[in-house]
Scaffold this motif. Structure first.
Motif, PDB file in Angstrom:
ATOM      1  N   PHE A   1       0.788  -1.284  -0.040  1.00 42.65           N
ATOM      2  CA  PHE A   1      -0.021  -0.085   0.053  1.00 42.65           C
ATOM      3  C   PHE A   1       0.630   1.412  -0.057  1.00 42.65           C
ATOM      4  N   GLY A   2       2.293   1.322   0.289  1.00 46.09           N
ATOM      5  CA  GLY A   2       2.973   2.255   0.542  1.00 46.09           C
ATOM      6  C   GLY A   2       3.178   3.148  -0.939  1.00 46.09           C
ATOM      7  N   THR A   3       3.211   4.499  -0.655  1.00 48.60           N
ATOM      8  CA  THR A   3       3.530   5.206  -1.962  1.00 48.60           C
ATOM      9  C   THR A   3       5.241   5.126  -2.185  1.00 48.60           C
ATOM     10  N   GLU A   4       5.398   5.631  -3.386  1.00 49.40           N
ATOM     11  CA  GLU A   4       7.067   5.479  -3.791  1.00 49.40           C
ATOM     12  C   GLU A   4       7.865   6.054  -2.497  1.00 49.40           C
ATOM     13  N   ALA A   5       7.517   7.158  -2.169  1.00 50.21           N
ATOM     14  CA  ALA A   5       8.319   7.976  -1.255  1.00 50.21           C
ATOM     15  C   ALA A   5       8.325   7.146   0.147  1.00 50.21           C
ATOM     16  N   GLN A   6       7.282   6.367   0.532  1.00 52.34           N
ATOM     17  CA  GLN A   6       6.983   5.693   1.718  1.00 52.34           C
ATOM     18  C   GLN A   6       8.006   4.548   1.592  1.00 52.34           C
ATOM     19  N   LYS A   7       7.897   3.919   0.472  1.00 56.36           N
ATOM     20  CA  LYS A   7       8.759   2.717   0.263  1.00 56.36           C
ATOM     21  C   LYS A   7      10.166   2.943   0.483  1.00 56.36           C
ATOM     22  N   ALA A   8      10.641   4.183  -0.280  1.00 60.98           N
ATOM     23  CA  ALA A   8      12.032   4.546  -0.312  1.00 60.98           C
ATOM     24  C   ALA A   8      12.435   4.793   1.147  1.00 60.98           C
ATOM     25  N   LYS A   9      11.518   5.287   1.760  1.00 64.03           N
ATOM     26  CA  LYS A   9      12.209   6.083   3.261  1.00 64.03           C
ATOM     27  C   LYS A   9      11.921   4.885   4.211  1.00 64.03           C
TER      28      LYS A   9
END
Ligand SMILES: Cc1cc2nc3c(=O)[nH]c(=O)nc-3n(C[C@H](O)[C@H](O)[C@H](O)COP(=O)(O)OP(=O)(O)OC[C@H]3O[C@@H](n4cnc5c(N)ncnc54)[C@H](O)[C@@H]3O)c2cc1C
Length: 435
Positions: free
Chosen positions: A114-122
Motif C-alpha cells: 500500500f505504500g507510496t513510492e516515497a514511503q517505500k524508499a524511506k
C-alpha cells in the motif's frame, strides 16, 4: 491427482543447511543475550554478534524471503517459508538473523502493498535491509480483539493529521524508527470504513511512551518491549497515511494472515524441540529398574505428543499451501489460518507440559528451555487475536452453507431413509424378512 508430502531435494538441502546453521551458530545467542529486546533493538550489543551471521544468510540468498515477487521479494511462497520458519522457531534470534522477525515482516508487507513510492524508499528498504526496527500499533488499553471499541483518533488539520488517544502493547515501540498506528479518521461510520493507518516517526512531538511492559515476570532482565503509548495531539503530515483513508481495517486484515502461518510454523519448531528433549530424557532416566521410556504411561505421552505435533504441522502446511494456491486471503485461507491459530495454544500446552513433567524438577528449573516455552502457551492464545474469536470465525464458515432440517426429523433420520432404501431395492427384498 497430486497428493505429495515431500520436499524437493534442492530445497531440502537448503533446509538441512539451515538446521545445522541455526543449531550451531544461532541458538547459542539465546544463551547469552537474554533481554527481551536483544534480538530486535538495533542498539543491542547482540546486533554485532548477529552481523556475520546475517551476512552468511544473505550470501546464501535466504535473507528476508517473506515478500512475494509481486511485492518485490524473492517469492519463496508460504509453503517453503513455513518449512523455513519451522527451523527458525527453535531460536529467539533466528527470525532476526534471517530478516523475517515480527512485526517488521507484516509492516514490510503492507508498506510494499500500500505504500507510496516515497514511503517505500524511506521506510521499506531500510526495513528489508535489517537496518531499522518498526512497530505496529493497533491494540488500545480498553480494547484489543474488537476494533469497534477503539477510540484513538486522527483529525485533519491543514496538511496534517493530529492523533489523540492511547495504544497498548505496541511491540518494539521504544526502539522503532517508525510506528504504523491505526486511528479512527471518521467516527461517523463503522470502524471497518472509518479507520486509517498512519505512519508516525520516532521522536515526533506528542508521541509519549507511558511505560514499557514485559510478558511474564521478568522485569529484572529488561525494560520490556511492549509500549503503552499516549498520543498528545501528535501531528504528522497527511502524506503519512498508509493505504487509503478509511481503509485501515482492510490494511490490517491483509497483514495478519501470512504472519499467523509463520507464527504457527515457528511454534512447530518449538514443539519439535520440546519433543526432542522429552525423548532424550525418557531414554536416559531410570526408575524402578527400567528406563522411563519403558513405562506405558510415558509411552502414551510420547505417542500423543508425536501425533498432535504431526497433525498440527500438516494443518499449518495445508494453510500455507492454500495461501500459495489462492495468492489472496480467500475464505478457505482465512478459515484454515483461524483454525490453526485456535489450535496452537492447546498443542503447545499439551506437549510442553508433558516435556516439563517428564523432566521432573529439572523441567521446573531455569536449566532447560522448557519453562521459557511454557510462557508462550498463554501468549499464543492472545497474540494476533484471542482463540475464541478465531473459533467463532471457523464455526461461522463451517456452518455457512448448512441448511436446517426440512421438518421435525433430520435428513439423516433412519426410518425415513430406510423406507426410501427399501423402495429402491424392493426387487431384491421380495421374500426376505424386512424387519
Ligand atoms: C506478546 C504480545 C505482543 C503483542 N504485540 C502487539 C503489537 O505489536 N501491536 C498491537 O497492536 N497489539 C499487540 N498485542 C496485543 C494483541 O493483539 C491483543 O492482546 C489481542 O488482540 C487481544 O486483545 P486484548 O489483550 O485487549 O484482550 P481482549 O480483547 O480484552 O480479550 C480478552 C479475553 O476476552 C475474551 N474475548 C475477547 N473477545 C471475545 C469474543 N469475541 N468472544 C468470546 N470471548 C472473547 C477472550 O478470552 C480474550 O482472551 C500483543 C499481545 C501480546 C500478548
Amino acid at each position: 491427482m497430486a497428493w505429495d508430502f515431500s520436499t524437493d531435494p534442492e530445497f531440502q538441502a537448503v533446509l538441512d543447511w539451515m538446521k545445522v546453521f541455526v543449531r550451531d551458530e544461532v541458538e547459542p545467542l539465546d544463551l547469552v543475550f537474554r533481554r527481551p529486546e536483544d534480538p530486535f533493538d538495533p542498539a543491542s550489543p547482540a546486533q554485532a554478534a548477529m552481523a556475520p551471521l546475517k551476512k552468511i544468510v544473505k550470501e546464501k540468498g535466504l535473507w528476508a524471503c517473506h515478500l512475494g515477487p509481486e511485492l518485490g521479494g524473492k517469492g519463496f511462497g508460504q509453503l517453503k517459508l513455513g518449512l523455513m520458519n519451522e527451523i527458525l522457531g527453535r531460536s529467539r534470534f533466528a527470525p532476526t538473523v534471517f530478516g523475517t522477525q515480527a512485526p517488521d515482516t507484516g509492516n514490510a508487507e503492507i508498506l510494499a502493498r500500500f505504500g507510496t513510492e516515497a514511503q517505500k524508499a524511506k521506510y521499506l528498504q531500510p526495513l528489508l535491509d535489517g537496518e531499522i526496527a518498526s512497530c505496529y500499533s493497533m491494540t488500545e488499553p480498553q480494547a484489543g480483539a474488537d476494533p469497534a471499541e477503539f477510540t484513538c483518533k486522527a483529525t485533519r488539520e491543514g496538511d496534517s493529521w493530529v492523533i489523540e488517544g492511547e495504544k497498548w502493547f505496541a511491540s518494539h515501540a521504544w526502539f522503532a524508527e517508525f510506528l504504523i498506528v491505526m486511528a479512527i479518521t471518521d467516527p461517523k461510520v463503522p470502524v471497518h470504513e472509518g479507520s486509517s493507518m498512519i505512519i508516525v516517526e520516532k521522536g515526533t512531538p506528542g508521541l509519549e511512551i507511558v511505560r514499557n511492559v514485559t510478558v511474564g515476570p521478568h522485569d529484572e532482565i529488561g525494560a520490556g518491549v511492549h509500549g503503552y503509548l499516549r498520543f498528545n495531539r501528535c501531528k504528522v503530515p497527511q502524506a503519512n497515511v498508509l493505504g487509503p483513508v478509511g481503509g485501515g481495517f482492510m490494511v490490517a486484515q491483509s497483514r495478519l494472515g501470512g504472519g499467523r502461518v509463520h507464527h504457527a510454523m515457528r511454534t512447530v519448531g518449538m514443539l519439535n524441540k520440546a519433543m526432542e528433549m522429552m525423548c532424550e530424557r525418557v531414554v536416559s532416566r531410570r526408575t524402578k529398574g527400567e528406563r522411563l521410556a519403558d513405562k506405558q504411561m510415558v509411552q502414551e505421552k510420547i505417542a500423543d505428543s508425536y501425533t498432535q505435533i504431526l497433525q498440527f504441522r500438516l494443518h499449518v502446511l495445508y494453510a500455507a499451501w492454500l495461501l500459495d494456491r489462492d495468492k489472496a486471503y480467500t475464505r478457505d485461507v482465512r478459515r484454515e489460518i483461524s483454525a490453526v491459530k485456535a489450535a496452537m495454544p492447546g498443542v503447545l500446552k499439551d506437549v510442553v507440559y508433558r516435556a516439563l513433567h517428564l523432566h521432573g524438577s529439572l523441567g521446573m528449573s531455569n536449566e532447560t528451555p522448557l519453562m521459557n516455552m511454557w510462557q508462550y502457551v498463554p501468549e499464543m492464545g492472545i497474540v494476533d487475536g484471542p482463540t475464541e474469536v478465531h473459533k467463532v470465525s471457523v464455526a461461522k464458515d463451517v456452518l455457512r452453507n448448512v441448511a436446517p432440517s426440512p421438518g421435525v426429523f433430520p435428513t439423516y433420520n433412519v426410518p425415513e431413509r430406510r423406507a426410501a432404501a427399501e423402495k429402491k431395492f424392493a426387487a431384491f427384498l421380495k421374500g426376505s424378512d424386512k424387519k
